[in-house]
Design an enzyme around this catalytic site. Structure first.
Site, PDB file in Angstrom:
ATOM      1  N   LYS A 188       0.956  -1.188   0.098  1.00 31.03           N
ATOM      2  CA  LYS A 188      -0.050  -0.079   0.167  1.00 31.03           C
ATOM      3  C   LYS A 188       1.039   1.136  -0.183  1.00 31.03           C
ATOM      4  O   LYS A 188       0.518   2.183  -0.583  1.00 31.03           O
ATOM      5  CB  LYS A 188      -1.071  -0.094   1.190  1.00 31.03           C
ATOM      6  CG  LYS A 188      -1.610   1.259   1.316  1.00 31.03           C
ATOM      7  CD  LYS A 188      -2.847   1.280   0.122  1.00 31.03           C
ATOM      8  CE  LYS A 188      -3.669   2.722  -0.065  1.00 31.03           C
ATOM      9  NZ  LYS A 188      -4.713   2.960   1.419  1.00 31.03           N
ATOM     10  N   ASN A 196       0.189   9.396  -4.630  1.00 30.03           N
ATOM     11  CA  ASN A 196      -0.056  10.845  -4.058  1.00 30.03           C
ATOM     12  C   ASN A 196       0.502  11.879  -4.392  1.00 30.03           C
ATOM     13  O   ASN A 196      -0.022  13.067  -4.454  1.00 30.03           O
ATOM     14  CB  ASN A 196      -0.341  10.549  -2.349  1.00 30.03           C
ATOM     15  CG  ASN A 196      -1.177   9.481  -2.074  1.00 30.03           C
ATOM     16  OD1 ASN A 196      -1.559   8.590  -2.984  1.00 30.03           O
ATOM     17  ND2 ASN A 196      -1.882   9.338  -1.031  1.00 30.03           N
TER      18      ASN A 196
HETATM   19  O1  PAF Z   1      -4.437   8.302  -0.288  1.00 28.21           O
HETATM   20  C1  PAF Z   1      -5.288   7.842  -1.272  1.00 28.21           C
HETATM   21  O2  PAF Z   1      -5.976   8.805  -1.797  1.00 28.21           O
HETATM   22  C2  PAF Z   1      -5.485   6.525  -1.284  1.00 28.21           C
HETATM   23  O3  PAF Z   1      -4.792   5.996  -0.561  1.00 28.21           O
HETATM   24  C3  PAF Z   1      -5.489   6.085  -2.884  1.00 28.21           C
HETATM   25  C4  PAF Z   1      -5.571   4.351  -2.981  1.00 28.21           C
HETATM   26  C5  PAF Z   1      -4.044   6.425  -3.437  1.00 28.21           C
HETATM   27  C6  PAF Z   1      -6.891   6.534  -3.653  1.00 28.21           C
HETATM   28  O4  PAF Z   1      -6.804   7.523  -3.988  1.00 28.21           O
END
Ligand code: PAF
Length: 311
Positions: A188, A196
């Site tokens: 993740k 991000n």
């Molecule tokens: O931080 C986020 O926005 C989420 O973890 C993700 C999965 C990138 C979806 O926008």
């Protein structure tokens, strides 16, 4: 534990999505947040949740008082990672002793932080690939579906993770319990590393990265640097990690990433627990991470500019 009451610490985009779905399924839920207007609207009008073309109204209970979560058996933590301690401490201080925390926050270090405040066998950690956007007080848009993975932290038992997973599944979430949760957290992390900062700096929605060759190249380079760091740490990641990160960007194409939402609201971002982790660990291990370092610096610069008083 029978019919368990669920607390949600941090009623932002994800907290409202999880709390809302669980409440809609008939579970007893209470949302905790410090934003008074949001709490008031949630209580008076319910949660307005946009699901595709459908606009749902879900009655929910919300509060600004941590002690109101005292009788919860499961507490989901969704605050920004730099608020974890501040938000969890007063909840833990008032909570029934057999309760379990589950953090599904972005970034690294959250489970460790909660563990310092709670029983060694009462902390679960996981990730979710759902995308969600806070539109305003009491209003959230569900912007992408995905799996929620969770597992035990420290001395917490695997059965506790299955118990929490069943509760989330009752709310309609697609859940998988994993006993190799560190690998899941790193996978993740790599999703967030790739998506991000890039979206926050450019204003792109997640899916737009894949439509722009320069943005896609940066996503790849950032993820591959992070993969080298993870490998050096002995973390085993899925073979197709790059395809996986792109798959999440595609499935959450319409979403504004959480970091983009933060910058748009002039809030501090989680850059230090996302790309910053790759840079710090890379430095420690002698692995060069120039793309992650540049992304981190640029996000810091924008944050600093935003915190300056206007001319
Ligand atoms: O931080 C986020 O926005 C989420 O973890 C993700 C999965 C990138 C979806 O926008």
């Amino acid at each position: 534990m029978g019919c368990v009451k669920i607390g949600v610490v941090g009623a932002g985009a994800m907290g409202c999505l999880f709390g809302g779905w669980l409440a809609r399924a008939g579970l007893e839920v209470i949302l905790l947040d410090v934003w008074s207007e949001h709490v008031r609207i949630l209580n008076e009008k319910g949660l307005e949740l946009q699901e595709g073309d459908e606009l749902l109204n879900i009655p929910v209970r919300a509060t600004e008082a941590p002690e109101e979560l005292g009788d919860c058996g499961l507490v989901l933590v969704f605050v920004k990672s730099y608020y974890t301690r501040e938000a969890v401490e007063p909840v833990a201080a008032n909570l029934r002793s057999d309760a379990v925390f589950l953090t599904l926050q972005n970034g690294m270090g959250n489970a460790e932080e909660i563990q310092r405040l709670w029983r060694e066998d009462g902390v679960l950690v996981g990730t979710t690939a759902h995308g969600s956007t806070l539109l305003g007080p009491g209003r959230v848009r569900h912007a992408g579906r995905g799996e929620t993975l969770l597992g035990p932290w420290a001395r917490t038992r695997l059965e506790t993770a299955y118990w929490a997973g069943d509760i989330l599944a009752r709310g309609g979430f697609s859940v998988r319990v994993r006993d190799d949760i560190l690998g899941v957290l790193w996978e993740k992390l790599l999703v967030n590393v790739g998506i991000n900062a890039l979206t926050a700096l450019t204003g792109m929605r997640n899916g737009q990265i894949l439509e722009d060759p320069d943005a896609e190249a940066l996503l790849e380079e950032a993820v591959l640097e992070a993969r080298s760091v993870a490998e050096a740490l002995g973390i085993s990641l899925r073979e197709d990690i790059l395809a996986h990160v792109k798959g999440v960007a595609k499935r959450t194409a319409q979403n504004r990433s959480s970091m983009l939402q933060d910058l748009m609201r002039g809030r501090r971002t989680e850059i230090d627990v996302i790309n910053g982790v790759v840079v710090r660990e890379g430095r420690r291990l002698g692995i060069s991470t120039p793309v992650n370092a540049t992304l981190s610096r640029l996000v810091h610069i924008v944050q600093t500019l935003q915190s300056l008083p206007p001319n």
